[in-house]
Design an enzyme around this catalytic site. Structure first.
Site, mmCIF file in Angstrom:
data_model
loop_
_atom_site.group_PDB
_atom_site.id
_atom_site.type_symbol
_atom_site.label_atom_id
_atom_site.label_comp_id
_atom_site.label_asym_id
_atom_site.label_seq_id
_atom_site.Cartn_x
_atom_site.Cartn_y
_atom_site.Cartn_z
ATOM 1 N N THR A 165 -66.037 -4.743 -26.905
ATOM 2 C CA THR A 165 -65.968 -3.703 -25.877
ATOM 3 C C THR A 165 -65.153 -2.485 -26.305
ATOM 4 O O THR A 165 -64.813 -1.644 -25.466
ATOM 5 C CB THR A 165 -65.384 -4.272 -24.569
ATOM 6 O OG1 THR A 165 -64.043 -4.726 -24.814
ATOM 7 C CG2 THR A 165 -66.239 -5.401 -24.035
ATOM 8 N N TRP A 166 -64.839 -2.382 -27.585
ATOM 9 C CA TRP A 166 -64.068 -1.231 -28.065
ATOM 10 C C TRP A 166 -64.839 0.048 -27.749
ATOM 11 O O TRP A 166 -66.054 0.122 -27.972
ATOM 12 C CB TRP A 166 -63.819 -1.368 -29.557
ATOM 13 C CG TRP A 166 -62.841 -0.379 -30.118
ATOM 14 C CD1 TRP A 166 -61.760 0.168 -29.491
ATOM 15 C CD2 TRP A 166 -62.862 0.169 -31.432
ATOM 16 N NE1 TRP A 166 -61.102 1.016 -30.331
ATOM 17 C CE2 TRP A 166 -61.757 1.044 -31.542
ATOM 18 C CE3 TRP A 166 -63.706 0.007 -32.528
ATOM 19 C CZ2 TRP A 166 -61.472 1.751 -32.690
ATOM 20 C CZ3 TRP A 166 -63.407 0.713 -33.678
ATOM 21 C CH2 TRP A 166 -62.313 1.572 -33.761
ATOM 22 N N ASP A 179 -65.171 -9.920 -25.926
ATOM 23 C CA ASP A 179 -63.863 -9.587 -26.471
ATOM 24 C C ASP A 179 -63.444 -8.211 -25.978
ATOM 25 O O ASP A 179 -64.203 -7.244 -26.080
ATOM 26 C CB ASP A 179 -63.922 -9.577 -28.007
ATOM 27 C CG ASP A 179 -62.583 -9.208 -28.605
ATOM 28 O OD1 ASP A 179 -61.749 -10.109 -28.762
ATOM 29 O OD2 ASP A 179 -62.372 -8.017 -28.903
ATOM 30 N N TYR A 192 -58.111 -0.896 -25.070
ATOM 31 C CA TYR A 192 -59.424 -0.251 -25.080
ATOM 32 C C TYR A 192 -59.569 0.629 -23.845
ATOM 33 O O TYR A 192 -59.619 0.138 -22.711
ATOM 34 C CB TYR A 192 -60.554 -1.278 -25.123
ATOM 35 C CG TYR A 192 -60.580 -2.166 -26.351
ATOM 36 C CD1 TYR A 192 -59.790 -1.923 -27.467
ATOM 37 C CD2 TYR A 192 -61.416 -3.268 -26.394
ATOM 38 C CE1 TYR A 192 -59.831 -2.743 -28.582
ATOM 39 C CE2 TYR A 192 -61.467 -4.101 -27.506
ATOM 40 C CZ TYR A 192 -60.662 -3.831 -28.602
ATOM 41 O OH TYR A 192 -60.707 -4.653 -29.707
#
Length: 193
Positions: free
Chosen positions: A25-26, A54, A59
């Protein structure tokens, strides 16, 4: 094990099948115009068996965790969520506080894996690990260690009898951790004595 055509491994006390290919999910949550697409992408991944998501508090300053919360709404029991604490928050108290904030953003009462994003030396690692161990470890009984040891080889099965709910839960808890190679060697050595 295959779930929806995806290689998975059972993990955690809930036994959620964890896909060996996860969903990162960066950069999610950085652009509000992409929010619906990001949520839809994560939901599609879950539909296709990509149950491992993750994320991290860093983020998009926590916005990625909020995207995850919306994507898993109504299906939290099908998803394995990993999130991470920033090194700047990794004091004992800071880790506990950061975890609480992550839980709030994720709209859940637990995460399946809580990690230190990277070690920086800003806080003594002993302090950080004391917090992470307090959050993540519940302690394992000798029975759980024995069952885990017996089943670490793919060809072996264990079928312990259990007549009480607490015994069944204890047996099931034998699968939510992995013995290290050092642990396996020590058990083997003890067995040979």
């Amino acid at each position: 094990m295959y779930t929806a055509g995806v290689l998975t491994r059972p993990f955690g006390p809930t036994g959620v099948p964890v896909s060996v290919i996860g969903q990162g999910t960066w950069h999610m949550g950085e652009d509000r115009r992409l929010k619906k697409d990001e949520i839809a992408a994560l939901r599609l991944g879950i539909e296709l068996g990509l149950s491992h998501i993750d994320t991290a508090e860093m983020y998009a300053d926590g916005q990625a965790e909020e995207i995850v919360a919306e994507a898993v709404a109504g299906q939290r029991d099908r998803v394995f969520i990993a999130t991470k604490v920033l090194p700047s928050n990794a004091s004992y108290k800071g880790t506990l506080d950061a975890c609480e904030r992550s839980l709030k953003r994720l709209r859940t009462d637990h995460v399946d894996l809580y990690l230190l994003h990277w070690w920086s030396g800003q806080h003594p690692i002993e302090d950080t690990m004391r917090a992470l161990v307090a959050l993540c470890a519940s302690g394992k009984t000798p029975r759980q260690v024995a069952l885990n040891f017996l089943t670490h080889r793919p060809a072996l099965f264990a079928i312990p009898k259990a007549t009480r709910p607490e015994h069944v839960r204890e047996n099931a808890g034998a699968l939510d951790f992995t013995l290290t190679p050092e642990d396996l060697s020590a058990i083997d050595a003890e067995h040979r004595r």
